[in-house]
Scaffold this active site. Structure first.
Site, PDB file in Angstrom:
ATOM      1  N   THR A  61     -22.283  24.255   6.270  1.00 29.36           N
ATOM      2  CA  THR A  61     -22.206  24.911   7.583  1.00 29.36           C
ATOM      3  C   THR A  61     -22.569  26.386   7.377  1.00 29.36           C
ATOM      4  O   THR A  61     -23.741  26.735   7.383  1.00 29.36           O
ATOM      5  CB  THR A  61     -20.825  24.715   8.242  1.00 29.36           C
TER       6      THR A  61
ATOM      7  N   LYS B 101     -18.778  21.501   0.204  1.00 31.72           N
ATOM      8  CA  LYS B 101     -19.182  22.565   1.118  1.00 31.72           C
ATOM      9  C   LYS B 101     -17.943  23.322   1.509  1.00 31.72           C
ATOM     10  O   LYS B 101     -16.813  22.793   1.430  1.00 31.72           O
ATOM     11  CB  LYS B 101     -19.884  22.010   2.347  1.00 31.72           C
TER      12      LYS B 101
ATOM     13  N   THR C 111     -12.230  23.614   6.319  1.00 34.48           N
ATOM     14  CA  THR C 111     -13.278  22.587   6.463  1.00 34.48           C
ATOM     15  C   THR C 111     -14.060  22.569   5.154  1.00 34.48           C
ATOM     16  O   THR C 111     -15.248  22.703   5.089  1.00 34.48           O
ATOM     17  CB  THR C 111     -14.108  23.015   7.616  1.00 34.48           C
TER      18      THR C 111
ATOM     19  N   GLU D 177     -17.568  33.442   3.052  1.00 32.91           N
ATOM     20  CA  GLU D 177     -18.220  34.199   4.120  1.00 32.91           C
ATOM     21  C   GLU D 177     -18.096  35.707   3.896  1.00 32.91           C
ATOM     22  O   GLU D 177     -16.982  36.244   3.844  1.00 32.91           O
ATOM     23  CB  GLU D 177     -17.608  33.809   5.476  1.00 32.91           C
TER      24      GLU D 177
ATOM     25  N   ASN E  66     -17.643  35.691  11.774  1.00 28.89           N
ATOM     26  CA  ASN E  66     -16.664  34.934  12.544  1.00 28.89           C
ATOM     27  C   ASN E  66     -16.415  35.474  13.936  1.00 28.89           C
ATOM     28  O   ASN E  66     -15.746  34.817  14.746  1.00 28.89           O
ATOM     29  CB  ASN E  66     -15.362  34.823  11.759  1.00 28.89           C
TER      30      ASN E  66
ATOM     31  N   THR F 268     -22.971  34.350  24.694  1.00 32.14           N
ATOM     32  CA  THR F 268     -23.126  33.389  25.797  1.00 32.14           C
ATOM     33  C   THR F 268     -24.315  33.821  26.640  1.00 32.14           C
ATOM     34  O   THR F 268     -24.646  34.983  26.682  1.00 32.14           O
ATOM     35  CB  THR F 268     -21.876  33.358  26.697  1.00 32.14           C
TER      36      THR F 268
END
Lengths: 406, 406
Positions: free
Chosen positions: A156, A182, A196, A278, A401, A406
């Site tokens: 991801t 991952k 995750t 990250e 993050n 939008t």
């Protein structure tokens, strides 16, 4: 990048084939559906997240392992959608993917082990992986390149695929272990015996499911359960170990050679996750020593690994060891500040709770400029200890993050 | 800024005088030594950090309060150095400041209450505040301007002084409460009955130390113990409440009117700390409801307030409620995912653990663009609840705390 160089030729365990395709789940359009198929039913052991909110594939995967008594033919993993907080609809979607995969690969539905990773709370478009199954079936293979494609499809926010291999000779014959994983954020696995971060481990040893479970728990405890990037425990973390038996070498739960090799693969994968965290600019090995108990050592390690002030100081290469003291102090572990000693690498910074007399700030700063460094903290109380791997906290982590448009 | 407008005229409790000077501790050269002097010995109650690593002034302050049976004449606060992790040398430095202050203001050493805030692990230059004492004595005063100077001198990374006042009539007479505090980072007070947040509360009510203690604990529990900026619990947090008795109004521990006014002042100060948090762009009021117990509600609030993924999503105005679910899931509280309901303000986002059917992402995003917003999470299990105030996590927070130059 030449992906097929990730894994040496002949390193892949016998008895498994791999494929990955673009099913259209990732907005990027990259490969997002990966499948591993065992030639015959493989022994399986799995560990899952300790989070009480768990994704649909974890609910389904547990049931399947129970029903198959620890056997798996097909591992089906999608990235781009975690299928978590999706209610009954999510479970049905997961079951549909499993059923379709069972039909494609001619096994029972409960011999399919599902995984998902990606955004939480958005319904999984089951029709996409289902539609991709024929292409998966047509492209299965047992080459390093196929394994590397699997590794890339499950990514991801990862920046690179993560694999590790080991082999050992037992009874004069070769046994192979290969792992793929991952994970780059929401990384603080707290695996419970049933995380995750997704990790898939394959071996061609012949091991019964119960023995496999014992071996996996021991290896995971000192590897995946000893890392943290951001302290957030995911709803989807999964570690699956499959044994094909294709080497014809029998291994049981007490085989320390095999356990050593498995732990080596797990530790390599765990460190690769931290290194690819990250926004990470520093990878830190914490060595906590002299704690009342091993548990206390881990408690201190986690408090330090989760302290935004410690992690931002590391981002700035700042030898502000007071923040380490503060984190140890609020960790809840038994401590006596005046017995605490701290080293950055070989350089002692804190002696008996105070700054060393000959504190060389420039040298400490220079040490912390390295991408990887070691922080050792001796509590001076008992014999409890642990090693733990974590990262700094950077503005880039925040950007990754907080990125929302939008 | 016209500092003297921070506090209305006539709002300051009678019986106290204030001063602040530049003692040369802050590298910036700003005022860094603040003193409050009670005209006669004031009743005192204090709460300190739950961190097991505590600063020298906390060790000394506790001893002084015990020896004086809860009485204080002089509060002496330096900013720019926390005098923590400084060993026996730090304690001696603190005692020297107290002794010199006692001599200046003609009281006993144990009637001086010391505080320090700033960097950890660097010896306190005691000679600097001591040399500044004559100037302090010469500049004491009881005006709003003097109080505002005190508020400004105790600041570290704070961007503004923080004060709050309340008054009430008891027995037909006016009783005044005024509070002043600092704190913008390393904020997650876990005050224990004996909390680098510094809070000084003053009242001219007449209250015995034991009654004062009871009142302070109740007020602090629902204010200072309900905030978190970064989850790091400081080694120096201190809340001190002094009662001069100068209003001649007797108050006891069961006085709900006084408790209400005190709690109002504490809650205002607690929120001001959150609002001035390092790098903060969003202030979030968490309302956790329907938990098995109030303790469980607080556990969930803290897990959410400390989640880097939740906090970075807020920084990005991202309605990623799945991260709230994940944090609730790993908090350790009793939860049932399918009973969880979540609202952003008046807009329900999650119903029974899944996204609401009519989810309006644009409206949710717009709501989260506000600087202050409310997140309500109903666990659907019991009657436990809490309110908690926290912040987002921004790249600016990282910059502030990673800023290091040699």
């Amino acid at each position: 990048m030449n992906d097929s160089s990730l894994v040496p030729d002949e390193a892949l365990p016998l008895g498994f084939r791999f494929a990955a395709v673009k099913a259209g789940i990732k907005p990027s359009g990259n490969a997002d559906f990966a499948v591993a198929v065992a030639d015959v039913s493989a022994s399986a052991a799995a560990m899952f997240t300790g989070n009480r909110v768990v994704a649909a594939p974890i609910i389904v995967g547990r049931k399947h392992l129970a029903r198959s008594a620890g056997h798996v033919r097909v591992v089906a993993v999608n990235a781009g959608n975690a299928n978590c907080a999706t209610g009954q609809i999510g479970i049905v979607a997961c079951q549909r993917v499993c059923s379709a995969a069972a039909e494609t690969f001619q096994c029972e539905g409960h011999e399919v082990f599902p995984s998902s990773t990606g955004i939480i709370g958005v319904p999984l478009p089951a029709e996409k992986p289902i539609a991709a199954l024929p292409e998966v079936a047509a492209s299965l293979g047992a080459t390093p390149g196929h394994f590397a494609q699997f590794a890339r499809a499950i990514m991801t926010t990862d920046t690179r695929p993560k694999v590790a291999c080991a082999s050992l000779k037992l009874d004069g014959r070769l046994v192979r272990i290969a792992g793929v994983c991952k994970g780059a954020g929401m990384i603080h696995p707290q695996l419970v015996p049933h995380a995750t971060m997704l990790v898939y481990l394959f071996t061609d040893a012949a091991i019964e499911p119960s023995g496999l479970d014992t071996l996996l728990r021991q290896s995971a405890e000192v590897s995946f359960n000893r890392i943290s990037i951001d302290g957030d425990t995911s709803t989807n973390d999964t570690v699956l170990l499959l044994a094909s038996g294709a080497s014809s070498v029998q291994v049981d739960s007490t085989n320390t050679s095999f356990l050593g090799a498995l732990t080596e693969v797990c530790t390599s994968l765990a460190k690769q996750i931290v290194e690819d965290g990250e926004g990470v600019t520093h990878v830190v090995e914490l060595r906590i020593e002299g704690a009342a108990t091993d548990r206390d050592a881990l408690t201190v390690a986690k408090a330090i690994a989760h302290s935004p002030l410690v992690k931002t100081a590391w981002a700035g290469c700042d030898p502000n060891w007071g923040r380490l003291m503060a984190a140890a102090g609020y960790s809840g572990a038994t401590i006596d500040p005046e017995r605490i000693n701290i080293w950055f690498g070989e350089q002692q910074i804190c002696k008996n709770g105070g700054r060393v007399a000959n504190f060389d700030e420039a040298a400490a700063h220079a040490y912390l400029k390295q991408r990887e460094f070691i922080v050792r903290l001796d509590l001076g109380i008992g014999n409890g200890k642990c090693r733990f791997w974590t990262t700094d906290l950077t503005a880039e982590y925040v950007r990754i993050n907080a990125d929302y448009s939008t």
